[in-house]
Write an enzyme that holds these catalytic residues in place. Sequence first.
Site, PDB file in Angstrom:
ATOM      1  N   SER A   1       4.711   2.815   8.025  1.00  0.00           N
ATOM      2  CA  SER A   1       4.311   1.666   7.228  1.00  0.00           C
ATOM      3  C   SER A   1       5.427   1.219   6.288  1.00  0.00           C
ATOM      4  CB  SER A   1       3.071   2.038   6.401  1.00  0.00           C
ATOM      5  OG  SER A   1       2.537   0.896   5.784  1.00  0.00           O
TER       6      SER A   1
ATOM      7  N   HIS B   1       0.814  -1.221   0.000  1.00  0.00           N
ATOM      8  CA  HIS B   1       0.000   0.000   0.000  1.00  0.00           C
ATOM      9  C   HIS B   1       0.850   1.274   0.000  1.00  0.00           C
ATOM     10  CE1 HIS B   1       0.301  -0.364   4.552  1.00  0.00           C
ATOM     11  NE2 HIS B   1       0.541   0.929   4.384  1.00  0.00           N
TER      12      HIS B   1
ATOM     13  N   ASP C   1       0.142  -7.745   1.416  1.00  0.00           N
ATOM     14  CA  ASP C   1       0.490  -6.339   1.563  1.00  0.00           C
ATOM     15  C   ASP C   1       2.004  -6.144   1.563  1.00  0.00           C
ATOM     16  OD1 ASP C   1       0.106  -3.632   1.707  1.00  0.00           O
ATOM     17  OD2 ASP C   1      -0.231  -3.588   3.878  1.00  0.00           O
TER      18      ASP C   1
END
Length: 350
Positions: free
Chosen positions: A294, A157, A187
């Site tokens: 992230s 992402h 992911d």
Amino acid sequence: MTESFRRSGEYENPYQGDQQQSGYVQGEPQQQPYLQQQHASAPVNPEWPPPPAYEPASASKKRARGPLALLAAVAIVAAAIGGGTAYGIQELTGTSTTASSSTSTSVVPTSQKGTVSGVAKAVSPSIVEINASSNAGESTGSGVIITSEGEIITNNHVISGASQIKVRTSDGKSYTAEVVGTDSKKDLALIKLRDASGLKAATLGDSGGVKVGDQVVAIGSPEGLTGTVTSGIVSALDRDVTVSTGEDQGQQQQQGDGRWPFEFGGQEFNGDTGSSTTTYKALQTDASLNPGNSGGALIDMNGNIIGINSAMYSAADATSSSAGSVGLGFAIPINTVKADLSTLRAGGSD
């Protein structure tokens, strides 16, 4: 740590040269020893047969035992050190592989072992800031260098839908990166820096050995603050985290304050996850994670990467730019990453 091994075919031949063998004739201990040259035409004492002639075939068999014994010994040592097998193979073969180790292998100097500052100093050079641009805007995330040539693991992402990816290393150098492979179901994404070499690769640990209560360190670029270090513990194992797998996954993060949507415990956080989702088992940590963490690293106190930070819970309203960590963060276990590397290097499964 390097070790020197004699390669196959380089063992000393016990029969080479003009070595001499000596012995006494049985029953005549007072006589002088006879000498048997390797190429002598006849023994000194004809009453006794000469030593067996040199047989190249037998010598070849003897030499062949050397590498086999060496490999067996290496296998035993590798079993003893767990995940250090990959590093051992790299040293023996000279091939470029991802550095890997068990959680018991320390990359932190002995004098600083077990300290947050020691972990930060040892691992920070392997953590990068990622800026992804697309028509929807820009987003900031983090990544982990896994090879000296610039292979970097991050979250899908972080770079999904990006038309351009810029990476900045801990020493301030900037690179352009290309996407090698993505796996939206986990992911995960693998990107590669252009014209990079000599980078410090992180040591990938063994998330299977992680226990609740273990101390951990998180390094990333929350809100664009490169190289931010936080610490905490592993709060829980095998948490089910659900994230979007759609093409708009990256676009959702690139809008607003850069947060990413996910589900946990039947609830949605940081926005709608959409209709296309996937669920993976995650490590839960109370180390502070914020937008921009992230794709960064969750690290044990020996300096081994045990997870890729992927999601955070925010108590603030989903539309608020003041959303921050409240001690509920989630990371993809590094064993999941290692198992997916060959797929990512082949272009991914998307």
